[in-house]
Scaffold this motif. Sequence first.
Motif, mmCIF file in Angstrom:
data_model
loop_
_atom_site.group_PDB
_atom_site.id
_atom_site.type_symbol
_atom_site.label_atom_id
_atom_site.label_comp_id
_atom_site.label_asym_id
_atom_site.label_seq_id
_atom_site.Cartn_x
_atom_site.Cartn_y
_atom_site.Cartn_z
ATOM 1 N N ARG A 4 50.546 114.388 26.766
ATOM 2 C CA ARG A 4 50.604 115.770 26.271
ATOM 3 C C ARG A 4 51.503 116.630 27.139
ATOM 4 O O ARG A 4 52.288 117.425 26.651
ATOM 5 C CB ARG A 4 49.209 116.387 26.283
ATOM 6 C CG ARG A 4 48.524 116.241 24.978
ATOM 7 C CD ARG A 4 47.427 117.264 24.916
ATOM 8 N NE ARG A 4 46.495 116.849 23.902
ATOM 9 C CZ ARG A 4 45.239 117.172 23.869
ATOM 10 N NH1 ARG A 4 44.745 117.922 24.830
ATOM 11 N NH2 ARG A 4 44.463 116.784 22.913
ATOM 12 N N VAL A 5 51.337 116.484 28.441
ATOM 13 C CA VAL A 5 52.161 117.286 29.359
ATOM 14 C C VAL A 5 53.635 116.936 29.162
ATOM 15 O O VAL A 5 54.490 117.812 29.081
ATOM 16 C CB VAL A 5 51.730 117.066 30.829
ATOM 17 C CG1 VAL A 5 52.708 117.704 31.787
ATOM 18 C CG2 VAL A 5 50.341 117.646 31.053
ATOM 19 N N ASN A 13 54.534 118.454 25.700
ATOM 20 C CA ASN A 13 54.326 119.871 25.392
ATOM 21 C C ASN A 13 54.676 120.844 26.501
ATOM 22 O O ASN A 13 54.905 122.016 26.223
ATOM 23 C CB ASN A 13 52.854 120.124 25.009
ATOM 24 C CG ASN A 13 52.476 119.357 23.772
ATOM 25 O OD1 ASN A 13 53.329 119.052 22.945
ATOM 26 N ND2 ASN A 13 51.212 119.018 23.639
ATOM 27 N N ASP A 14 54.676 120.400 27.724
ATOM 28 C CA ASP A 14 54.991 121.345 28.787
ATOM 29 C C ASP A 14 56.452 121.787 28.633
ATOM 30 O O ASP A 14 57.358 120.949 28.520
ATOM 31 C CB ASP A 14 54.790 120.688 30.155
ATOM 32 C CG ASP A 14 55.042 121.675 31.271
ATOM 33 O OD1 ASP A 14 54.116 122.404 31.616
ATOM 34 O OD2 ASP A 14 56.184 121.745 31.756
#
Lengths: 462, 449
Positions: free
Chosen positions: B274-275, B278-279
């Motif tokens: 996710r990081v 999405n980061d």
Amino acid sequence: MPDYPVMAVVGHPNKGKSSVVAALTQNDQVQISPLSGTTRVAQHFTLKLDNRTVFELVDTPGFQRAGKCLAWLNAQELAADQRPARVAEFVEAFCGSGQFVDEVELLTPIIRGAGIIYVVDGSLPYSPEYETEMEILRWTGRPRLALINPIGGDTYVAQWQQALNQYFSLVRLFDPLHASFDQHLQLLRTFGELDAHQGQGFAQAIEQLERYRQLKLQQAARILVENLYRLLTYQQSSNRLEQAAQAQLPRLLSDEITRFNQHLNRMEREGQQQLEALFLYRRLESDIGQLEVHQSELMDESQWTLWGLEKNQLVLVSAGAGAAIGLLADVGLGGASLLTGAISGGVLGGLSGWFGLDWLKQQLPPWLQFSAEKHLLGPVKDPNFAFVILGRALSHARAMLSRSHADRERLTIREDGLNRMQSLELKTQVRLLKQCRQLVKQGPQGQAAERLRDWLYLQLVG
Amino acid sequence: MDIWDKSLLLIQLRRHLESERTVDWQTLHKRDRSWALAQPEQSAWRLLHGWLQQWGGSPVGSSTLLVYGGCVAALVFGFALMAGLLVFQPFQRINLLWFLSLAVLLPFAWWLLALFFTTAQVPFPLRTLYEHRLPSGSFPAALRSLLKQTVIALGQQLSLLFSIGMLIAFLLYLLMTDLAFGWSSTLDLGGGVIHQVTSTLAWPWRTLWPAAVPSLELIEQTHYFRAAPLAAEQPALFGQWWRFLLMCLLVYVLLPRLFTTALARFRLIRMHDRVCDNDALISGLRQRLTTGLIDQEMEAVDQREAVDAVSETESLTRRYGQIVCWGLWPDELIGPLREQLVGEGSDAVWIELDSGTSADEVQTSFAELPDEPLLLLCKGWEPPTGELADLCQLLGQQRSRLFLWPVPLSGMDEARQSRLIQSWQPFMRQIPDRFHLVSGRVPDGVVHA
């Protein structure tokens, strides 16, 4: 001849050739001047994919002595098939001679194989004098496309279209200052139609540009959500407010709120600059107003921490410690006490934590660095604040995305754009508010952030 | 690269990328993509790590020693606790109540507490304390959830190893020594209560392994008293508890930890993805490393500087002996203008020239006329060209007083008109000084004044 398409942007002086180049190459560093004749030498702009040239545009000076140039070309009776060679002869004859400097500059890329984009101004009347220029371009025998640039209006567009149709196989209206990204791509497709051999090159360029744009829009949505999170959770701590005398409090508080607002605006601008850097706007200045929150909209409380733990957390730790000691007592009794020790230890620890911490706070020596009394301002408690931030961020992003790189004016954010969030369906508003609340709790990696990113992406694409 | 290194890498990446937040994307893409293209084929994580190393990031495995050291320590502590429980036999019996409390109930309660902090959204005191101890600004706030997930996964892993240490010690002692379990309490609990407790605890495996469910007889026969003699009729009975205790350790200590460790690792791996996806900063870096660079290259050339020259302008008068109309004008524009300038009562000469007129023709036509003030009419909405400059040079040799009038286009707004006229100001520097710039629209009374 290069193995990629090359297009020379030519025309009369001051018809927006450089603007067309700036818009198509998405480069706001192309020199554009309202004064004529500032382009002195042909300048090459290449679009590269991983160092492989996909296509090239050549910004050229305008025709200065088209009549004399055509007269020179016409000096010999020639069959149509010999005309391109005659143009090459012209370039060779005057190259470096100091005569026909502009014509040599603009014809050189064409005789080397570049396609022609002839730019005219649709807001000014057509004149037969342009036919001299168009005739020279016809002599070159290269594929030609005419672009009508409505710099100051479209009063004479129809007139131009009728005239240009006689000299050019393709005539298109293109406003470099206001053309959308899709219109840019459409124009590139037209370039592909112009020359069947180079069509594949342009098709590839369009595909890459579309994908690149999509990735950048996704990245923009991520930046918007992260910036929203930063603004919604921003909290400012101050020691001096806690230590100030009662009489000084109103003035200090007002200073702190001003500082809070300044920081909010700085963070917001930083997010905007991040977007501008993403979409390569290096000289952008926007006229968006300042964000301002008032004391009544802010969480405002004092907080005492010991080793970074707040009172509630310390009470929890104290209760846990009490329960652990009680459990040891239970174990000591061989379990016969049926966890009475653990339960009573927990309760006792919790109660002594709750009531005793305030007393402990007074007893701790001032040099104990892990103990701190702070006054906290923020985050903004008004739920509409999230809407305000989202509305402003979207307005800025939309205004920026719809802006051409040829535009050198300040970025104007329309007021109605800021209120756009209020005009959303009630159901959408409620959903967004809920997602913003969850974003604060879950952080930018949570599901609410994911949904917000998807929504923002759709807004940017739309 | 293990999951701890990945967490550390993401935190360090984010910290480094914060400083590049507002740097031009194209510059970054150019830098990162050209670096990535020079690298051998490798996994995305290795690529990210290699990228960070350019800027002095820590090498792979920097967290390994710490994590593995912690794991060994947890294993040893678990082993030591169990060994302590089994070796400490004040009355030649291991009190089951002690054993169950310390080796089963306490770890189980700890597991439940950890589960509460893991799933419920309440402040996690240990994490807060850990964050507090980090140097200011060293931890990116956007990765708070990654830190939480990493601490949880690490905590679960250490607890699992602690449990494994306990189990290993239990099995070793079981195999190597003669363990005698019994139960004793000051309170008169009675075998019934203990049977009820053990039956409840043994409920999960009573059908799978009935032998591991203690019977009432076993409970009553292994009840001992501090004051009573230690002689036993059936010493083997005291060893029969091991099945029940082993299952307790497996079901209430090891399995829950195993399950939550697997879950925490799964969630941490998902969080890493996710990081990465999405980061804003890390996904941006990945995008720059993996997608082709679309670059607009601009050839460096020395273009002409826009000269903002200002020439004095004059108003239109009627004292012109000759009026030269330059270029091809639409009749509807030039007709009324000609009517006004050389209409009835005017003796001015009207001459029309265009780019097709040769220099000889110009010289011939002016040689026959007297040296009178000459007004040169040009289209004010078009920029001046080189051909007009050439004509001005010729006229400059023929006449002593010359006026250049860029005629404005009727109907055009003032602002646009003035911008177009601006191009004529620097043009006046390119032509002989004898020329004077005339500005403004056609005054109504010019002919009849």
